[in-house]
Design an enzyme around this catalytic site. Structure first.
Site, PDB file in Angstrom:
ATOM      1  N   GLY A  15       0.815  -1.210   0.000  1.00 43.19           N
ATOM      2  CA  GLY A  15       0.000   0.000   0.000  1.00 43.19           C
ATOM      3  C   GLY A  15       0.847   1.257   0.000  1.00 43.19           C
ATOM      4  N   ASP A 140       0.796   1.001   8.791  1.00 45.57           N
ATOM      5  CA  ASP A 140       0.360   0.130   9.888  1.00 45.57           C
ATOM      6  C   ASP A 140       1.320   0.149  11.070  1.00 45.57           C
ATOM      7  OD1 ASP A 140      -1.842  -0.656   8.418  1.00 45.57           O
ATOM      8  OD2 ASP A 140      -0.803  -2.341   7.496  1.00 45.57           O
ATOM      9  N   GLU A 239     -10.633  -1.114  12.019  1.00 42.63           N
ATOM     10  CA  GLU A 239     -11.458  -1.944  11.140  1.00 42.63           C
ATOM     11  C   GLU A 239     -11.342  -3.422  11.507  1.00 42.63           C
ATOM     12  OE1 GLU A 239      -9.827  -1.365   7.187  1.00 42.63           O
ATOM     13  OE2 GLU A 239      -7.884  -2.178   7.782  1.00 42.63           O
ATOM     14  N   TYR A 305      -9.329   5.219   2.186  1.00 43.55           N
ATOM     15  CA  TYR A 305      -8.064   5.512   1.514  1.00 43.55           C
ATOM     16  C   TYR A 305      -7.469   6.860   1.885  1.00 43.55           C
ATOM     17  CZ  TYR A 305      -7.817   1.484  -1.554  1.00 43.55           C
ATOM     18  OH  TYR A 305      -7.664   0.223  -2.041  1.00 43.55           O
ATOM     19  N   GLN A 307      -6.654   8.047   4.581  1.00 42.44           N
ATOM     20  CA  GLN A 307      -5.613   7.921   5.600  1.00 42.44           C
ATOM     21  C   GLN A 307      -4.231   7.712   5.022  1.00 42.44           C
ATOM     22  OE1 GLN A 307      -7.279   4.969   8.727  1.00 42.44           O
ATOM     23  NE2 GLN A 307      -8.469   4.729   6.873  1.00 42.44           N
TER      24      GLN A 307
END
Lengths: 411, 411
Positions: A15, A140, A239, A305, A307
């Site tokens: 990502g 993350d 989430e 997205y 973020q």
């Protein structure tokens, strides 16, 4: 040992982040300074671009273009979700051998570090001299050893800024607000919401992360209590929060339960990660508050997205460090003939140094929030976490000031 | 006519914006300069704070605090969704009379301007000298007469920045992305997504607004075409898009249809506005693309509250103008003894002047996107719209640069 002469290949995986291009440009500009480096090639869309030989010559990119790319969010070379197996890594290696590639830099998260490890071991076995470095990035923040991961501070800054604005919004028009924030297995990004809080009654009032089991009853009880005390409640929730485990003891995210109830089987990507996107979790968590607590004004947003790619909220510290891990990677590989993963070590409050860790110690491992960062009730972060994150957010955080004026004297 | 001596009451109504406090502080600081103004009071939570006599003395707020409040998003005094009827306005008037309030400033959108009009007319009928000014704000940009509404440029900047980041994200990892953006009856904010586009193949590739009837078949056909051409597709769509009308010819938003299908009757607020929030529209529009077009990677986000309260994306032009409409309101009322609504007139490219419009010409009217701002296919904005919006976004938009490097020469 003398320096290897040959080409550099650099690629970006996983990502995007707001500063991953800083690492790219840091590595490219440093690599172009080494006379042993015969060309700096970029692979389009990660390892996929290596096996497909979709390669661009970054030795011919202008410095001006590169400097502007560095300030642009997302992965300028393109990215991929491919997770190479042994056969795939063999193909990568063959392309390297064919084109005399002697340096491989892969900017990415856990999975990318694993790819670097496999390719590096493959080259070793074949007796082909290759320097391979993993350059960390992930919003993350779940890589081990490193103090934090480039990309996380900017995403954290976005979340903290957003929740700060939401807190001001809900102070004006009271109600309940639930933010669903990225984080499948680790709550680092959700925890960042906690930095929005200045006054004791500021939101977020509740923070739920996947490091703790989620219970809808406790969630409702917590909200009820906060709402009675403050007349509003702001919740930040990962989430990936989970309430149950399957037969093998694996955590089942609440979002997955809800999707299945709605008759949709969630997708999984090449890495076996279940797709958690979509508004179903947010909608359900808002609905249950309305129905069970009888509170009318309840809103929930999934940050999605925004973020990871919002271009207007970059942390100055993150930009600088992302640049430097790219530069250091080149120094380790081209200057010192070493393989590994660049890690950030906090050496002061706030100061860092960079080190090179073993790939085997990084690859495919996940670091979750330590216990000292989560409060005893499992519904907020601690001051220890706030002190950890605060210096990473960078300069000039948005101003969030309360109006201080005495009550008017009514005659 | 000599200047009225008495108190000022100022309040904020409706949804917050990122710059509504600039207008508040502009008005407060100017009003404190007039010797005829005996005190500047702020009402907590809009007109509700007037009838409840929850009033604070802004004459005693420090200038430093006010200046920092000005830079803070959302409504520092608090807001309300109350829509006063004649009886409610009578109570407002009685509070004014009781405390010798001679100046009333209400910062808000269409509904707030209507409140100012009713209170003003009431005072007239009673023979009570009261100057009442509506100070415009709305991210919806749907007030008539004014070139644009303070608050809109910052929300537009957020949307354009976000979509620019999403475009970079989807360039790295291709797929379909759908952004659901605020806009019940007018597509101004959704249209702002169009400013993210620099290169011909940049997103957003499709923009759907409530000014045109929505068709799921055309939506799918449009996406199919874009995806075949570019390998990715970014869609910006207003939450209020509608496909059908009810028996009275009233447009039924697709989101409402979907909520009813799911067995949920959407809530309505005091103004009769149907609540469109929630992820159901985004989820459904993503699902239908996956199922009908067989495209695997489809994501949809609802931008939600971030659009209106994100504190890190303020337009410098918007901040300046929001400040100035507040200042001008005081000049019109306290200096020139006039009632009305402050409007912005574009007098150059880019330059503005301020004027005072009649309240009756503003109140409860909605300005939608004119035809010249929407393309013939009804699925994008025109260059005329881009030229209208561009100067409002302010200085230093985030950098979004493509990497330019030639293909590597493979031997």
């Amino acid at each position: 040992m003398s320096r290897l002469t040959g080409k550099v290949v650099i690629a970006q995986g996983g990502g995007p982040t707001a500063v991953i291009n800083q690492s790219l440009v840091g590595a490219v500009l440093e690599a172009r300074r080494f006379p042993e480096v015969t060309a700096v090639w970029g692979a389009r869309h990660g390892v996929r671009g290596i096996v497909d030989e979709r390669l661009v010559n970054l030795s011919e990119a202008t410095t001006h273009n590169l400097e502007r790319v560095a300030r642009t969010s997302s992965s300028a070379l393109g990215s991929t979700r491919d997770k190479p197996d042994a056969e795939y890594c063999n193909r990568i290696f063959n392309v390297f051998k064919k084109h005399d590639v002697r340096y491989f830099f892969y900017i990415g998260g856990n999975d990318s570090s694993d790819t670097v490890r496999i390719v590096s071991e493959h080259a070793n076995r074949e007796g082909y001299a290759l320097r391979a470095i993993h350059i960390p990035k992930t919003i993350d923040n779940d890589l081990p050893i490193t103090d934090h991961c480039p990309g996380y501070p900017s995403a954290a800054r976005f979340v903290a800024s957003a929740i700060g604005g939401i807190n001001a919004d809900l102070s004006a028009l009271p109600g309940i607000y639930i933010a669903v924030i990225m984080g499948r297995h680790a709550g680092w990004l959700t925890a960042a919401a906690g930095l929005a809080r200045r006054h004791d009654d500021d939101g977020p009032h509740l923070i739920y992360v996947p490091e703790r089991q989620f219970s809808i009853d406790r969630y409702l009880g917590d909200i009820d209590q906060v709402f009675k005390q403050h007349g509003r409640c702001i919740v930040a929730l990962s989430e990936g929060v989970w309430a149950t485990r399957n037969g093998q003891g694996k955590e089942i995210p609440v979002a997955v339960d809800l999707m299945r109830k709605a008759g949709r089987e969630p997708q999984t990507d090449a890495h076996g990660n279940i797709q958690l996107s979509g508004g179903v979790l947010a909608d359900e968590l808002a609905d249950v508050v309305q129905k069970q607590l009888g509170i009318k004004r309840v809103r929930a947003d999934t940050f999605g997205y925004l973020q990871r790619s919002f271009p207007g909220a970059v942390s100055s510290v993150d930009a600088r460090e992302a640049r430097e891990v790219g530069e250091k990677a080149v120094h380790y590989a081209c200057g010192q003939n070493r393989n590994g993963s660049v890690v950030i070590k906090r050496t002061g409050d706030y100061a860092v140094q960079y080190e090179l860790a073993n790939l085997a110690d990084i690859a495919a491992k996940t670091r979750r929030l330590p216990d000292e960062f989560i409060n005893a009730d499992g519904n907020n972060v601690t001051n220890a976490f706030r002190n950890y994150l605060r210096p990473l957010l960078g300069d000039d955080m948005p101003c969030l000031e309360r109006l201080w004026a005495p009550a008017a004297k009514l005659e």
